[in-house]
Scaffold this motif. Sequence first.
Motif, PDB file in Angstrom:
ATOM      1  N   PRO A 156       0.819  -1.216   0.000  1.00 56.84           N
ATOM      2  CA  PRO A 156       0.000   0.000   0.000  1.00 56.84           C
ATOM      3  C   PRO A 156       0.851   1.264   0.000  1.00 56.84           C
ATOM      4  CG  PRO A 156      -0.074  -1.117   2.138  1.00 56.84           C
ATOM      5  CD  PRO A 156       0.581  -2.058   1.192  1.00 56.84           C
ATOM      6  N   GLY A 157       0.422   2.222  -0.822  1.00 57.67           N
ATOM      7  CA  GLY A 157       1.124   3.490  -0.912  1.00 57.67           C
ATOM      8  C   GLY A 157       2.336   3.494  -1.818  1.00 57.67           C
ATOM      9  N   SER A 158       2.648   2.364  -2.454  1.00 56.50           N
ATOM     10  CA  SER A 158       3.848   2.295  -3.285  1.00 56.50           C
ATOM     11  C   SER A 158       3.646   2.909  -4.661  1.00 56.50           C
ATOM     12  CB  SER A 158       4.313   0.848  -3.432  1.00 56.50           C
ATOM     13  OG  SER A 158       3.311   0.057  -4.062  1.00 56.50           O
ATOM     14  N   VAL A 159       2.398   3.026  -5.106  1.00 58.13           N
ATOM     15  CA  VAL A 159       2.103   3.628  -6.402  1.00 58.13           C
ATOM     16  C   VAL A 159       0.981   4.646  -6.236  1.00 58.13           C
ATOM     17  CG1 VAL A 159       2.886   1.618  -7.714  1.00 58.13           C
ATOM     18  CG2 VAL A 159       0.480   1.791  -7.053  1.00 58.13           C
ATOM     19  N   ASP A 160       0.816   5.484  -7.264  1.00 55.25           N
ATOM     20  CA  ASP A 160      -0.139   6.589  -7.193  1.00 55.25           C
ATOM     21  C   ASP A 160      -1.381   6.375  -8.043  1.00 55.25           C
ATOM     22  OD1 ASP A 160       1.584   8.649  -5.616  1.00 55.25           O
ATOM     23  OD2 ASP A 160       2.907   7.843  -7.170  1.00 55.25           O
ATOM     24  N   ALA A 161      -1.352   5.393  -8.936  1.00 56.69           N
ATOM     25  CA  ALA A 161      -2.518   5.033  -9.734  1.00 56.69           C
ATOM     26  C   ALA A 161      -2.286   3.629 -10.282  1.00 56.69           C
ATOM     27  CB  ALA A 161      -2.746   6.015 -10.884  1.00 56.69           C
ATOM     28  N   VAL A 162      -3.393   2.898 -10.475  1.00 58.03           N
ATOM     29  CA  VAL A 162      -3.326   1.516 -10.954  1.00 58.03           C
ATOM     30  C   VAL A 162      -4.331   1.347 -12.087  1.00 58.03           C
ATOM     31  CG1 VAL A 162      -3.635  -0.926 -10.349  1.00 58.03           C
ATOM     32  CG2 VAL A 162      -2.696   0.669  -8.656  1.00 58.03           C
ATOM     33  N   VAL A 163      -3.868   0.739 -13.181  1.00 59.84           N
ATOM     34  CA  VAL A 163      -4.739   0.417 -14.312  1.00 59.84           C
ATOM     35  C   VAL A 163      -4.624  -1.073 -14.582  1.00 59.84           C
ATOM     36  CG1 VAL A 163      -5.334   0.888 -16.717  1.00 59.84           C
ATOM     37  CG2 VAL A 163      -4.325   2.704 -15.308  1.00 59.84           C
ATOM     38  N   SER A 164      -5.755  -1.777 -14.534  1.00 58.98           N
ATOM     39  CA  SER A 164      -5.792  -3.221 -14.765  1.00 58.98           C
ATOM     40  C   SER A 164      -6.652  -3.488 -15.988  1.00 58.98           C
ATOM     41  CB  SER A 164      -6.367  -3.929 -13.537  1.00 58.98           C
ATOM     42  OG  SER A 164      -6.438  -5.324 -13.744  1.00 58.98           O
ATOM     43  N   VAL A 165      -6.029  -4.048 -17.028  1.00 60.68           N
ATOM     44  CA  VAL A 165      -6.696  -4.269 -18.312  1.00 60.68           C
ATOM     45  C   VAL A 165      -6.832  -5.773 -18.557  1.00 60.68           C
ATOM     46  CG1 VAL A 165      -6.664  -3.770 -20.791  1.00 60.68           C
ATOM     47  CG2 VAL A 165      -5.620  -2.149 -19.182  1.00 60.68           C
ATOM     48  N   SER A 166      -8.050  -6.235 -18.839  1.00 61.61           N
ATOM     49  CA  SER A 166      -8.313  -7.634 -19.224  1.00 61.61           C
ATOM     50  C   SER A 166      -7.878  -8.634 -18.169  1.00 61.61           C
ATOM     51  CB  SER A 166      -7.621  -7.961 -20.561  1.00 61.61           C
ATOM     52  OG  SER A 166      -8.033  -7.101 -21.591  1.00 61.61           O
ATOM     53  N   ALA A 167      -8.011  -8.270 -16.903  1.00 60.33           N
ATOM     54  CA  ALA A 167      -7.544  -9.140 -15.826  1.00 60.33           C
ATOM     55  C   ALA A 167      -8.615 -10.139 -15.417  1.00 60.33           C
ATOM     56  CB  ALA A 167      -7.144  -8.303 -14.617  1.00 60.33           C
ATOM     57  N   PRO A 168      -8.195 -11.314 -14.927  1.00 62.39           N
ATOM     58  CA  PRO A 168      -9.151 -12.237 -14.314  1.00 62.39           C
ATOM     59  C   PRO A 168      -9.551 -11.734 -12.933  1.00 62.39           C
ATOM     60  CG  PRO A 168      -6.933 -13.067 -14.002  1.00 62.39           C
ATOM     61  CD  PRO A 168      -6.806 -11.830 -14.859  1.00 62.39           C
ATOM     62  N   ARG A 276      -6.176   7.209 -23.919  1.00 65.30           N
ATOM     63  CA  ARG A 276      -7.169   7.533 -22.892  1.00 65.30           C
ATOM     64  C   ARG A 276      -6.703   7.071 -21.515  1.00 65.30           C
ATOM     65  NH1 ARG A 276     -11.886   4.359 -24.845  1.00 65.30           N
ATOM     66  NH2 ARG A 276     -12.718   4.844 -22.770  1.00 65.30           N
ATOM     67  N   ILE A 277      -6.064   5.898 -21.468  1.00 60.43           N
ATOM     68  CA  ILE A 277      -5.497   5.417 -20.210  1.00 60.43           C
ATOM     69  C   ILE A 277      -4.413   6.385 -19.723  1.00 60.43           C
ATOM     70  CG2 ILE A 277      -4.044   3.606 -19.213  1.00 60.43           C
ATOM     71  CD1 ILE A 277      -5.653   1.594 -20.940  1.00 60.43           C
ATOM     72  N   GLY A 278      -3.571   6.859 -20.650  1.00 62.07           N
ATOM     73  CA  GLY A 278      -2.560   7.827 -20.275  1.00 62.07           C
ATOM     74  C   GLY A 278      -3.154   9.100 -19.705  1.00 62.07           C
ATOM     75  N   ASP A 279      -4.214   9.608 -20.343  1.00 62.89           N
ATOM     76  CA  ASP A 279      -4.902  10.799 -19.840  1.00 62.89           C
ATOM     77  C   ASP A 279      -5.462  10.559 -18.437  1.00 62.89           C
ATOM     78  OD1 ASP A 279      -4.576  12.700 -21.877  1.00 62.89           O
ATOM     79  OD2 ASP A 279      -6.200  11.823 -23.065  1.00 62.89           O
ATOM     80  N   TRP A 280      -6.093   9.385 -18.268  1.00 59.07           N
ATOM     81  CA  TRP A 280      -6.683   9.071 -16.961  1.00 59.07           C
ATOM     82  C   TRP A 280      -5.601   9.033 -15.878  1.00 59.07           C
ATOM     83  CZ3 TRP A 280      -5.809   5.368 -13.323  1.00 59.07           C
ATOM     84  CH2 TRP A 280      -6.753   5.265 -12.285  1.00 59.07           C
ATOM     85  N   ALA A 281      -4.480   8.399 -16.176  1.00 61.06           N
ATOM     86  CA  ALA A 281      -3.418   8.256 -15.184  1.00 61.06           C
ATOM     87  C   ALA A 281      -2.823   9.601 -14.806  1.00 61.06           C
ATOM     88  CB  ALA A 281      -2.328   7.326 -15.711  1.00 61.06           C
ATOM     89  N   VAL A 282      -2.623  10.479 -15.777  1.00 66.32           N
ATOM     90  CA  VAL A 282      -2.095  11.813 -15.482  1.00 66.32           C
ATOM     91  C   VAL A 282      -3.015  12.543 -14.516  1.00 66.32           C
ATOM     92  CG1 VAL A 282      -1.620  14.078 -16.483  1.00 66.32           C
ATOM     93  CG2 VAL A 282      -0.785  12.033 -17.620  1.00 66.32           C
ATOM     94  N   SER A 283      -4.321  12.448 -14.754  1.00 64.54           N
ATOM     95  CA  SER A 283      -5.290  13.113 -13.890  1.00 64.54           C
ATOM     96  C   SER A 283      -5.388  12.429 -12.522  1.00 64.54           C
ATOM     97  CB  SER A 283      -6.662  13.115 -14.566  1.00 64.54           C
ATOM     98  OG  SER A 283      -7.643  13.655 -13.723  1.00 64.54           O
ATOM     99  N   ALA A 284      -5.456  11.089 -12.523  1.00 63.63           N
ATOM    100  CA  ALA A 284      -5.681  10.351 -11.282  1.00 63.63           C
ATOM    101  C   ALA A 284      -4.485  10.413 -10.354  1.00 63.63           C
ATOM    102  CB  ALA A 284      -6.011   8.898 -11.603  1.00 63.63           C
ATOM    103  N   ALA A 285      -3.284  10.364 -10.914  1.00 59.42           N
ATOM    104  CA  ALA A 285      -2.073  10.351 -10.093  1.00 59.42           C
ATOM    105  C   ALA A 285      -1.634  11.743  -9.678  1.00 59.42           C
ATOM    106  CB  ALA A 285      -0.932   9.649 -10.844  1.00 59.42           C
ATOM    107  N   GLY A 286      -2.318  12.762 -10.220  1.00 60.39           N
ATOM    108  CA  GLY A 286      -1.912  14.128  -9.945  1.00 60.39           C
ATOM    109  C   GLY A 286      -2.194  14.564  -8.542  1.00 60.39           C
TER     110      GLY A 286
END
Length: 286
Positions: A156-168, A276-286
């Motif tokens: 926990p706290g090691s990253v600022d945003a997480v994107v999971s694509v096509s995961a089980p 779009r994922i890049g845009d989301w991450a820039v906003s979410a991790a900001g």
Amino acid sequence: MSNRPAGHVARSTVRPNSETGKRGPIRTFLYTADGIPVDSVYDPGAVVYKAFPRSPDASSSSARDLVFVIAHGFTGDVDRPHVRRVAGVLRAYGAVVTFSFRGHGRSGGRSTVGDKEVLDLAAAVEWARGFGHARVATVGFSMGGSVVLRHAALHPGSVDAVVSVSAPARWYYRGTAPMRRLHWLVTRPEGRLVSRYGLRTRIHHRDWDPVPLSPVEAVSRVAPTPLLIVHGDRDGYFPLDHPRMLAAAAGDHAELWVEAGMGHAEHAADDALVARIGDWAVSAAG
């Protein structure tokens, strides 16, 4: 077992940019906490040059930028065209770290199909932080999508945003023909031979013991880190009950994108979606 710290650099190759004097991509082998060498590449990206006027290891006082750490799917590796394409799109939004999971490509060890791979991602995230980046976003596909969820839950706290694509959402799923073929590759000696010589992926012969935290168990522990779950409505591996289970378990802090006409993982994620994922991450991790 190794006494090297996670993220320790074994050796690196730096390609200078003769026109600008700035560093180009850096390729190295990192050592994980359990001593596995992981083939890794750091690309300072198109945006990061502004933050690092001299070099990527400039003082952290000027490092207010974002770095993406990409976790590829099963049988991928850092040199696969689909991995490089995703990295190429994301480099417009920040620096990018790509790496080959254990047992894949030039990395050492054998694949545990999502278990010990959390250690590989942890080493890559630590390395990315070492360049002075203030924000880190992990982006995982398929197996890598499950790994980024478990990594965020276990660290926990090691990253600022997480994107999971096509995961089980859950382990041992065999409800589709592609997943039944994958289980044959993983569980049968002849399947592991096919994987080793045909797919450049070396799979460990031992069963999980203990069974690792499942993605649907992990996802509830990701909060308050921003989380994006992306899934195609034509995914041939994991039907839509998987992302819906993940989103339900994650609660209000997660966002779910169900992409019309999209298949599975990196091959199906076109450049527009990755942007779009890049845009989301820039906003979410900001």
